[in-house]
Design a protein around this motif. Structure first.
Motif, short mmCIF file in Angstrom:
data_model
loop_
_atom_site.label_atom_id
_atom_site.label_comp_id
_atom_site.label_asym_id
_atom_site.label_seq_id
_atom_site.Cartn_x
_atom_site.Cartn_y
_atom_site.Cartn_z
N ALA A 139 0.84 -1.20 0.00
CA ALA A 139 0.00 0.00 0.00
C ALA A 139 0.87 1.24 0.00
CB ALA A 139 -0.92 0.00 1.22
N GLU A 140 0.58 2.19 -0.90
CA GLU A 140 1.41 3.39 -1.00
C GLU A 140 1.21 4.31 0.18
OE1 GLU A 140 0.29 5.98 -4.24
OE2 GLU A 140 -1.63 4.95 -4.45
N VAL A 141 0.02 4.30 0.80
CA VAL A 141 -0.23 5.06 2.03
C VAL A 141 -0.87 4.11 3.03
CG1 VAL A 141 -0.52 7.27 0.84
CG2 VAL A 141 -2.51 5.81 1.22
N PRO A 142 -0.77 4.43 4.33
CA PRO A 142 -1.35 3.54 5.33
C PRO A 142 -2.85 3.33 5.10
CG PRO A 142 0.07 5.16 6.36
CD PRO A 142 -0.04 5.56 4.94
N VAL A 143 -3.29 2.08 5.24
CA VAL A 143 -4.69 1.73 5.08
C VAL A 143 -5.38 1.87 6.44
CG1 VAL A 143 -6.32 -0.10 4.50
CG2 VAL A 143 -4.23 0.20 3.15
N ALA A 144 -6.44 2.70 6.47
CA ALA A 144 -7.20 2.88 7.70
C ALA A 144 -8.43 2.00 7.65
CB ALA A 144 -7.59 4.35 7.86
N GLY A 145 -9.10 1.87 8.78
CA GLY A 145 -10.30 1.05 8.79
C GLY A 145 -11.07 1.16 10.09
N ARG A 146 -12.11 0.39 10.15
CA ARG A 146 -12.97 0.35 11.33
C ARG A 146 -13.36 -1.10 11.57
NH1 ARG A 146 -15.52 4.00 14.34
NH2 ARG A 146 -17.50 3.52 15.35
N ILE A 147 -13.38 -1.49 12.84
CA ILE A 147 -13.74 -2.85 13.20
C ILE A 147 -15.05 -2.81 13.99
CG2 ILE A 147 -12.40 -2.89 15.36
CD1 ILE A 147 -11.61 -5.82 14.47
N VAL A 148 -15.97 -3.70 13.66
CA VAL A 148 -17.31 -3.73 14.26
C VAL A 148 -17.55 -5.12 14.82
CG1 VAL A 148 -19.77 -3.40 13.82
CG2 VAL A 148 -18.10 -2.01 12.57
N SER A 149 -18.06 -5.18 16.03
CA SER A 149 -18.26 -6.49 16.67
C SER A 149 -19.55 -7.14 16.18
CB SER A 149 -18.31 -6.33 18.19
OG SER A 149 -19.50 -5.67 18.59
N LEU A 150 -19.52 -8.48 16.16
CA LEU A 150 -20.69 -9.30 15.90
C LEU A 150 -21.12 -9.96 17.21
CD1 LEU A 150 -19.57 -10.90 12.51
CD2 LEU A 150 -21.27 -9.11 12.83
N PRO A 151 -22.35 -10.45 17.32
CA PRO A 151 -22.84 -10.98 18.60
C PRO A 151 -21.95 -12.09 19.17
CG PRO A 151 -24.65 -10.70 17.07
CD PRO A 151 -23.41 -10.45 16.29
N LEU A 152 -21.88 -12.14 20.52
CA LEU A 152 -21.10 -13.17 21.20
C LEU A 152 -21.54 -14.57 20.82
CD1 LEU A 152 -20.82 -11.67 24.80
CD2 LEU A 152 -18.90 -12.25 23.30
N ALA A 153 -22.85 -14.74 20.68
CA ALA A 153 -23.39 -16.07 20.39
C ALA A 153 -23.22 -16.48 18.94
CB ALA A 153 -24.86 -16.12 20.77
N GLU A 188 -7.27 24.11 1.75
CA GLU A 188 -6.47 23.01 2.32
C GLU A 188 -5.13 22.98 1.60
OE1 GLU A 188 -7.34 21.26 4.80
OE2 GLU A 188 -9.51 21.45 4.96
N ARG A 189 -4.12 23.58 2.21
CA ARG A 189 -2.83 23.75 1.54
C ARG A 189 -1.78 22.74 1.98
NH1 ARG A 189 -1.41 30.02 1.44
NH2 ARG A 189 -0.14 29.25 -0.29
N GLY A 190 -2.13 21.85 2.90
CA GLY A 190 -1.20 20.82 3.32
C GLY A 190 -1.18 19.65 2.35
N ASP A 191 -0.18 18.78 2.52
CA ASP A 191 -0.07 17.59 1.67
C ASP A 191 -0.68 16.37 2.32
OD1 ASP A 191 1.42 18.94 -0.36
OD2 ASP A 191 3.19 18.83 0.95
N ALA A 192 -0.86 16.39 3.65
CA ALA A 192 -1.40 15.23 4.35
C ALA A 192 -2.10 15.71 5.62
CB ALA A 192 -0.31 14.22 4.68
N PHE A 193 -3.00 14.85 6.11
CA PHE A 193 -3.76 15.16 7.31
C PHE A 193 -3.72 13.91 8.19
CE2 PHE A 193 -7.84 16.09 9.55
CZ PHE A 193 -7.48 17.34 10.05
N SER A 210 -4.42 10.77 5.86
CA SER A 210 -5.04 11.08 4.57
C SER A 210 -4.06 11.91 3.75
CB SER A 210 -6.34 11.87 4.77
OG SER A 210 -7.28 11.10 5.49
N VAL A 211 -3.78 11.45 2.54
CA VAL A 211 -2.80 12.10 1.67
C VAL A 211 -3.55 12.79 0.54
CG1 VAL A 211 -0.80 11.75 0.18
CG2 VAL A 211 -1.08 10.37 2.25
N LYS A 212 -3.25 14.08 0.36
CA LYS A 212 -3.99 14.87 -0.64
C LYS A 212 -3.84 14.29 -2.05
CE LYS A 212 -3.63 19.42 -0.67
NZ LYS A 212 -3.12 20.79 -0.96
N ALA A 213 -2.65 13.86 -2.42
CA ALA A 213 -2.43 13.35 -3.78
C ALA A 213 -3.29 12.12 -4.04
CB ALA A 213 -0.95 13.02 -3.97
N VAL A 214 -3.41 11.25 -3.04
CA VAL A 214 -4.24 10.06 -3.19
C VAL A 214 -5.70 10.45 -3.28
CG1 VAL A 214 -4.94 7.90 -2.11
CG2 VAL A 214 -2.54 8.60 -2.05
N TRP A 215 -6.10 11.41 -2.44
CA TRP A 215 -7.49 11.85 -2.45
C TRP A 215 -7.86 12.45 -3.80
CZ3 TRP A 215 -11.09 15.54 -3.09
CH2 TRP A 215 -12.29 15.40 -2.41
#
Length: 784
Positions: free
Chosen positions: A96-110, A466-471, A635-640
């Motif tokens: 991956a050229e930039v770090p991959v972000a994500g979100r994890i969501v729980s499923l029921p215990l049972a 937005e004048r930066g290159d990354a956030f 978040s990288v501006k060039a990728v966005w």
């Protein structure tokens, strides 16, 4: 006999019939495409939401015990309630050229599906209750990265690395639109969603026996505001961050914004096209009937009543409209499929078929027939009122006095006077023809101006605001010295810390959920600008709002808004609106970072960092940030911008091709039919001039000269109308995600003018060939 005459007219006028049918087909196609696309999106949404039991109320909390859930279930109006554990994650994805972000969501215990927000499995299965290393991955990332069941994925959860094995690929109703937080575009390659057994998620975030997110549905007739108010009261001691309804759920909000825009466009754009088509049909078919006044008078003289004659022309219109409607429905369904395909990268539904209800083609065909019939009957009524003897005579030449051309007339040759007399002698008809040609220009501009608007959006948002290159988003607020630490990283040229907190803004009865951003005084990597694009100083006291947000809240500069902070102690503050700023993407609320921290009663903290980076060291810096445990996402501006180009450019190209094609159809239809009807009306005159010694070229120049003058006047008029059409379309939009400026470049105006002039030139060539083949003997036969 009249039916045979109708068929002969259709064959004899096949060129005009085809161009008129194309005009009708353009209006029908736009209606079918626009309404069909809206109905398809809405149908896919409603079906998926119903099948998946999509929640109606959502709430985030820092950490609440599961023993609280029965108490929440007792709130009047709550039908089903479910607690779960969620958290932000970083994915260690090779290559991956930039770090991959994500979100994890729980499923029921049972195990099995959750009660609400059920997953729609495409491949594989759900995790087993006892296998904590198994996960289901969202279909968007799986498709973009070609993930298959059985593969391993390494995730950093709460600073600790953990591996999961993919056992299924699924869609989720709360992630129909998937993007990094704060981004208005999907980033399928850089943002991943994982659904894992609750035990694994709770262990990673130290949430055993607790939940961090709540979803629920309401009983029929329940009051959503009352349920949310009671839910906020119960969750506040546990770090509640403010419950909200489905309208403020990010995925649903973006989808609803797009549906609202599609609903508006499904009304306004077809109305514009049908309005233009109706006008053109009145002009073209009216002149066609006028050209047959002698035939109508002959039928009356032979004893035909008015009704059969009117029915004869109605049948002619029905044939033309039937052909146009058939072409329009086929083209509209094909274009609708294409437009729907453009939405698939945005909205991830398990199924999104193009819906074409039976009433839609019938409505389009009936509307086109009504408009066309109106134009024919209006002209036919004028002719039927004439006595048969008068109708059999050639129409009286247009009255034009010798001095009508003024002093210029004396200096003009006879060849120049004839076209001018033709134009000035029938001013109403000439004006209508010019207006019809002019209306072709805005259609081409509507297709092309999107490129200008998008270029303007990118230039304003990413070059001037937005004048930066990354956030960089941090896992939790950190002391301001983190800015200095970030500045020492190799490749960092400039750095600015920001503090961003979730808030609810209230003004009278209106409210809005969003993120309040605290910026340092004199910030250079994010520069708010006013309507004239001048830099706006960050206020030390009070809040600055984007113009669109102020309009939604119904406030102006100098008014006060209530700011309810949705984290920490959740205090409310009454602040003045001290400035209004422009923002292209999303809705914005700004404060000076020191004032915001004092408002929160916190130390000098930051939660996000804007960076300007040396391009040569950028790739190494992204990898270095990915290894930092306190960095939640980058978040990288060039990728966005690349994602922006890939996703938006396809939609813009489709719209540009469709609308430009319709503009060409309108231009050809009006110019060609005007020239053909003029030739039919003045065939005797043209033949007489040929017999008198005029060459074919001279005769053609006389007839086409009138059209040339009309086109040269109509094109500037069309360019003036184009700006109004663009403003009308954009003014009808109601979208929080993007504010598209009504920017039209000179190149777009020039292209639209050249397209219409080219269509007119092509039509003139076809008519010139008709003049060259004019039958002099038949044209000069005595009419008596």
């Amino acid at each position: 006999m009249l039916d045979r005459k109708m068929l002969r007219d259709v064959l004899a006028l096949r060129g005009q019939v085809l161009t008129i049918a194309l005009l009708i087909g353009a209006g029908v196609a736009v209606l079918v495409m626009s309404v069909g696309t809206f109905l398809s999106l809405r149908g896919a949404q409603q079906t998926f939401y119903a099948q998946s039991h999509f929640a109606e109320v959502f709430a985030e909390v820092k950490r609440a015990p599961r023993t609280l859930l029965p108490q929440i279930a007792e709130i009047p109006g709550v039908a089903i309630v479910e607690g779960r554990v969620t958290g932000e994650a970083r994915v260690d994805w090779p290559g991956a050229e930039v770090p991959v972000a994500g979100r994890i969501v729980s499923l029921p215990l049972a195990g099995g599906q959750p009660a609400l927000n059920r997953l729609r499995l495409l491949v594989g299965r759900l995790p087993e209750p006892t296998r904590h290393e198994e996960a289901v991955i969202h279909a968007a990332f799986a498709e973009a990265r070609r993930v298959r069941p059985g593969e391993e994925i390494a995730v950093i959860l709460n600073g600790r690395r953990q591996s999961f094995r993919i056992v299924g690929i699924a869609h989720s109703p709360e992630f129909v639109f998937t993007s990094r937080p704060g981004s208005p575009l999907p980033d399928d390659r850089g943002y991943v969603l994982l659904f894992v057994n609750e035990t694994a998620v709770a262990r990673a975030f130290d949430m055993q026996g607790a939940f961090s997110e709540l979803v629920l549905t309401l009983a029929p007739g329940a009051s959503e505001p009352a349920v949310i108010a009671e839910l906020d009261r119960l969750l506040q001691p546990w770090g509640g961050r403010g419950a909200h309804g489905r309208r403020d759920q990010p995925s649903h909000r973006f989808l609803e914004d797009e549906l609202a825009e599609q609903r508006t466009l499904a009304v306004t754009v077809p109305l514009i096209f049908f309005g233009i088509a109706a006008f053109l049909l009145n002009v073209v078919l009216g002149r066609m009937v006028e050209a047959q006044r002698e035939q109508v008078a002959a039928l009356k003289a032979l004893g035909y009543p008015s009704f059969p004659i009117a029915a004869h022309y109605a049948k002619f219109v029905a044939v033309v409209c039937g052909l146009g409607a058939a072409l329009g429905v086929a083209a509209g369904a094909w274009m609708g499929e294409g437009m729907l395909g453009n939405y698939r990268p945005f909205f991830r539904f398990p199924e999104m078929p193009y819906l074409l209800p039976a009433w839609l083609p019938l409505l389009a065909a009936a509307a086109s027939f009504a408009f066309a019939l109106l134009g024919v009957l209006a002209a036919l009524r004028r002719i039927l009122r004439l006595p048969a003897a008068e109708g059999l005579r050639p129409p009286r030449p247009a009255a034009l006095g010798a001095g009508a051309l003024g002093s210029v007339g004396g200096r003009l040759s006879a060849r120049a006077k004839i076209p001018l007399r033709g134009l000035l002698g029938r001013p109403i008809r000439t004006g209508l023809t010019m207006l019809g040609i002019a209306l072709a220009v805005p259609m081409v501009v509507l297709g092309l101006f999107w490129w200008d608007a998008l270029d303007s959006m990118v230039a304003l948002q990413f070059d001037r605001i937005e004048r930066g290159d990354a956030f960089v988003a941090l896992t939790d607020p950190r002391p301001a010295r983190a800015v200095r630490e970030m500045a020492r990283l190799p490749g960092v040229l400039a750095v600015e810390g920001q503090r961003i907190v979730p808030v609810r803004l209230r003004a009278a009865q209106r409210s809005h959920l969003l993120a309040l951003s605290g910026l340092p005084e004199g910030a250079t990597l994010r520069v708010p600008r006013d309507a004239d694009l001048r830099p706006v100083q960050i206020p030390r006291e009070g809040v600055a709002l984007s113009r669109r947000l102020a309009e939604r809240l119904g406030v102006r500069e100098g008014d006060r808004v209530q700011v309810e902070v949705l984290e920490g102690a959740r205090r409310s503050h009454d602040l003045p609106v001290v400035a209004l700023v422009e923002d292209i993407i999303g809705l914005t609320a700004l404060m000076e970072i020191g004032a915001l921290n004092r408002l929160l009663r916190e130390d000098d903290l930051i939660s996000h960092v804007a960076l300007r980076v040396d391009p040569l060291a950028a790739q190494a810096l992204w990898q270095l940030l990915a290894e930092r445990p306190r960095v939640a996402a980058t978040s990288v501006k060039a990728v966005w911008l690349r994602v922006f180009d890939e996703v938006i450019a396809r939609m813009v190209l489709t719209s540009a091709v469709i609308l430009t094609g319709f503009g060409i159809i309108i231009a050809v239809g009006v110019v060609y039919n005007s020239a053909r009807v003029a030739l039919q009306e003045r065939g005797w005159e043209m033949a007489s001039l040929r017999v008198l010694g005029f060459t074919r070229q001279e005769v053609a120049r006389l007839l086409l000269g009138e059209l040339a003058v009309a086109v040269l006047i109509a094109v500037p008029l069309g360019l003036a109308l184009a700006q109004g059409f663009v403003a009308l379309i954009l003014g009808a939009r109601n979208n929080e995600s993007f504010d598209i400026p009504a920017t039209i470049s000179p190149a777009t105006f020039a292209t639209a003018a050249l397209v219409v002039l080219g269509a007119a030139a092509a039509s003139a060539i076809v008519v010139r060939r008709r003049i060259d083949r004019l039958d002099l003997v038949a044209a000069l036969k005595a009419r008596e």
